[in-house]
Design a protein around this motif. Structure first.
Motif, PDB file in Angstrom:
ATOM      1  N   ALA A   1       6.329   0.419  -2.229  1.00 11.13           N
ATOM      2  CA  ALA A   1       6.795  -0.963  -2.317  1.00 11.13           C
ATOM      3  C   ALA A   1       6.787  -1.672  -0.965  1.00 11.13           C
ATOM      4  O   ALA A   1       7.029  -2.869  -0.898  1.00 11.13           O
TER       5      ALA A   1
ATOM      6  N   ARG B   1       1.696  -3.841   9.167  1.00  6.89           N
ATOM      7  CA  ARG B   1       0.758  -3.478  10.237  1.00  6.89           C
ATOM      8  C   ARG B   1      -0.689  -3.746   9.838  1.00  6.89           C
ATOM      9  O   ARG B   1      -1.568  -3.715  10.675  1.00  6.89           O
TER      10      ARG B   1
ATOM     11  N   LEU C   1      13.468   3.655   2.189  1.00  4.85           N
ATOM     12  CA  LEU C   1      12.834   4.697   1.380  1.00  4.85           C
ATOM     13  C   LEU C   1      13.835   5.358   0.424  1.00  4.85           C
ATOM     14  O   LEU C   1      13.504   5.645  -0.729  1.00  4.85           O
TER      15      LEU C   1
ATOM     16  N   LEU D   1       4.216   9.850   0.132  1.00  5.53           N
ATOM     17  CA  LEU D   1       3.983   8.542   0.743  1.00  5.53           C
ATOM     18  C   LEU D   1       2.480   8.466   1.003  1.00  5.53           C
ATOM     19  O   LEU D   1       1.953   9.153   1.883  1.00  5.53           O
TER      20      LEU D   1
END
Ligand code: UTP
Length: 277
Positions: free
Chosen positions: A10, A15, A108, A128
């Motif tokens: 999500a 970056r 997280l 992840l």
């Protein structure tokens, strides 16, 4: 046996702006395959067939990617291009997918709590997808498969560890632990993004976990920590203090594809070692 795997996806991926303005970071391709598909293939290899995604606005392409595209199938069926769909067809035929959303980026830990209804009362993997993990040697076991073995032997939560240079330690969650041999550590302490001088070791947690379902109640009771976010590391510390977390220095390669540098390194590695024309 761990049969479920959760993909928190999500985050905003700032970056990679502007590429991630209207699309998910997890859908960025490493050569010709989106990051998230590498993660799902790793979960399936570990026997985790039930795949849950925690997504958000601008992430609808993830659900479309794991669904049939009739127009596309019709267009290329019977042509030489069919081979390009083989890997995703395999994933679709072998995984069972479900989705939920995290409405606000509260960390997280919070994203994982959003996945509670998808994971239920069973142990589950967490991937992840922006941490790309590949076996080394190439025909070796994937990281999640290695971790599933440790969970089945110990019944504990398992976190993937990697030794990192001291000067980069403040980008990671870091553990202190007792060396059990064979790359395993009994975790005794964990700190999220410590200053270099406060880091308890050079063993950083990367984006692979197996969690026992008591983690949900613990997260619910965990107050916001670093950056005002509900940190998974803080919740895992509660389990670690009960002697229920094993750290595992995995065998394999890991690329930080949440950063441009890691993304480019992964692209070069996959193109040179895995990609077939
Ligand atoms: P990151 O902080 O690395 O991802 O979170 P990000 O926010 O997407 O990226 P930047 O820093 O803005 O570039 C690590 C993982 O946890 C998920 C992210 O999607 C990513 O996979 N995450 C993080 C959530 O799902 N929800 C959150 O609230 C926070």
């Amino acid at each position: 046996m761990v049969k479920k795997c959760l993909f928190p996806a999500a985050g905003y991926g700032t970056r990679f702006l502007p590429a991630t303005k209207a699309q998910a970071k997890e859908m960025l391709p490493i050569v010709n395959k989106p990051l998230i598909q590498y993660g799902v293939e790793e979960a399936l290899e570990a026997g985790m067939q039930y795949i849950g995604f925690v997504t958000g606005r601008t992430k609808r392409a993830i659900a479309d990617h794991f669904d049939i595209s009739y127009e596309l199938e019709n267009e290329i069926s019977g042509t030489s291009k069919e081979k390009f769909l083989e890997s995703v067809r395999y994933v679709m035929n072998n995984g069972i997918f479900s989705f939920t959303r995290q409405p606000e980026m509260k960390g997280l830990g919070h994203a994982i709590l959003c996945g509670e209804t998808l994971m239920g009362n069973d142990p589950f993997g967490v991937i992840l997808a922006d941490d790309l993990c590949l076996p080394e040697p190439l025909n070796g076991d994937g990281v999640m498969k290695q971790m599933a073995k440790i969970h089945s032997e110990t019944g504990c939560s398992v976190v993937a560890l990697m030794e990192v240079p001291k000067e980069t330690i403040s980008k990671y969650g870091v553990i202190a632990g007792k060396d059990l041999g064979d790359g395993r550590y009994q975790v005794t302490d964990m700190v999220e993004k410590p200053a270099v001088e406060d880091a308890p070791s050079n063993l950083a947690i990367i984006g692979r976990y197996i969690l026992t379902p008591d983690i949900f109640d613990i997260i619910r009771k965990t107050p916001p920590g670093k950056n005002g976010e509900i940190q998974l590391t803080d919740a895992l510390l509660t389990q670690a203090r009960q002697g229920k977390v094993i750290g595992y220095k995995f065998k394999g390669l890991r690329f930080d594809c949440g950063s441009v540098k890691g993304f480019v390194e992964a692209t070069n590695y996959v193109y040179n070692n895995l990609y077939k024309e």
